[in-house]
Design an enzyme around this catalytic site. Structure first.
Site, PDB file in Angstrom:
ATOM      1  CB  CYS A   1      -0.761   2.496   4.134  1.00 26.87           C
ATOM      2  SG  CYS A   1      -2.123   1.755   3.085  1.00 26.87           S
ATOM      3  CG  ASP A   2       3.223   1.270   4.596  1.00 24.60           C
ATOM      4  OD1 ASP A   2       2.703   1.642   5.448  1.00 24.60           O
ATOM      5  OD2 ASP A   2       2.986   0.367   4.125  1.00 24.60           O
TER       6      ASP A   2
ATOM      7  CB  CYS B   1      -0.758   0.063   1.096  1.00 23.86           C
ATOM      8  SG  CYS B   1      -2.072   1.355   1.243  1.00 23.86           S
TER       9      CYS B   1
END
Ligand code: NDP
Length: 321
Positions: free
Chosen positions: A143-144, A140
């Site tokens: 997300c990261d 992701c």
């Protein structure tokens, strides 16, 4: 299937969608029972730090956040159970649900499906080891990606997700290597144009991943040209995999309307499915946003829709009496 227990509101799945549905359903006195499934806490238990969920100004680890979701659901007396739903019968009006291959069967007035989706992985030992160690392997970018600002990263995949995530990463990172196994993209033309426009994305067509390098953290990736068989090492610190997701909806096939990849179709603007009393929330119905916060939002919608549905059938029963 012979039910051994009747449940007013059954929730299947224990990610942000399921627990949020539980919090709302419990506070509405629907006495929810939640079955956690095979991966209690869902996909967030595979993430390291979550920095984009509002309310956590200092960030929080994915597993810790899911413990807090569970505690909040239990604070309002959600009955959280371990168990894996293996079969359903939505002939109705009561919905039948089998748990753990027949160990238990329940009937439910309302069912909220929050079974999520699972990211696909390449299956390399080095990839899974570094993913599990929180060492720089992720599925992701939204997300990261932030953790790799100013660094060099690689992303595997040639579809719309990979293209979208590569352009997202290109805004944060010094350089993005796209590893595409064919000699062409699967992504739409519009997404391909975005890739072409980004000066810091280098596309490696006909390349496959051999090994993600590094003991505790990603230090590079060895790739092979599947035509010339030449190998090279890309000097990266973050390795993203974007080769698709699979919604965890197999058990609902034949009952619920789905798209060709298995995402459950909801009535637009609601959490309702084609079966009255069966609702869906989170990634099981969402192939576009796939965020913890959007999953939580649709979990809330599902509980509110379930509450209205249950109130309406209750009114009908009282009117008949
Ligand atoms: P896709 O299935 O469309 O693409 C997967 C990509 O990963 C393909 O390039 C595929 O290669 C590659 N791949 C699969 N397995 C491997 C493997 N083992 N090793 C290397 N590469 C592999 O998945 P997406 O997640 O990209 O998209 C899913 C759906 O969601 C699509 O319908 C897409 O259009 C849609 N979507 C739409 C978006 C938008 O409109 N903004 C954004 C994101 C997704 P190959 O081509 O060789 O099979």
């Amino acid at each position: 299937m012979e039910p051994k227990e009747h449940i007013h509101c059954l929730i299947i799945g224990s990610g942000p969608a399921g627990y949020t549905a539980a919090i709302y359903a419990a506070r509405a006195d629907l006495k929810p029972v939640l079955y956690q499934g095979l991966q209690p806490g869902g996909q967030l238990t595979e993430t390291t730090d979550v920095d984009n969920f509002p309310g956590y100004p200092d960030g929080i680890s994915g597993p810790e956040m899911m413990v807090q979701f569970q505690k909040q659901a239990e604070r309002f007396d959600t009955d959280v159970r371990s168990g894996w739903v293996t079969k359903v019968d939505f002939t109705g009006p009561k919905h039948l649900v089998e748990i753990d291959n027949g160990k238990h069967v329940v009937s439910a007035d309302a069912v909220i499906i929050s079974t999520g989706a699972s990211a696909k992985w390449l299956g390399l030992e080095s990839e899974i080891r570094l993913r599990d160690a929180g060492g720089g392997v992720s599925a992701c970018a939204v997300c990261d990606g932030f953790f790799y600002r100013g660094q060099e990263v690689a992303i595997v995949g040639g579809g719309d997700t990979a293209a979208e995530e590569a352009t997202y990463l290109a805004k944060l990172c010094k350089k993005v290597h796209m590893i595409v196994r064919k000699d062409h993209f699967r992504a739409s033309k519009a997404m391909q144009h975005r890739i072409e426009k980004a000066e810091n994305i280098e596309v490696h067509f006909n390349h496959e991943t051999v090994e993600v390098l590094g003991k505790d953290a990603v230090e590079g990736v060895r790739v092979i040209n599947n035509v010339t068989k030449e190998e090279q090492v890309l000097d990266i610190t973050g390795f993203f995999v974007a080769i698709g997701h699979k919604p965890n909806t197999d058990i609902f096939k034949g009952w619920l309307d789905m798209d060709e990849t298995g995402y459950i179709k909801e009535v637009p603007g609601t959490a309702k499915t084609n079966i009255p009393g069966v609702f869906v929330s989170g990634d099981a119905a969402d192939k576009v946003y796939r965020q913890a916060v959007t999953a939580a939002g649709t979990g809330c919608m599902a509980a509110l829709d379930a509450e209205r549905y249950l109130a309406a059938i209750n009114d009908e029963v009282e009117a008949e009496a």
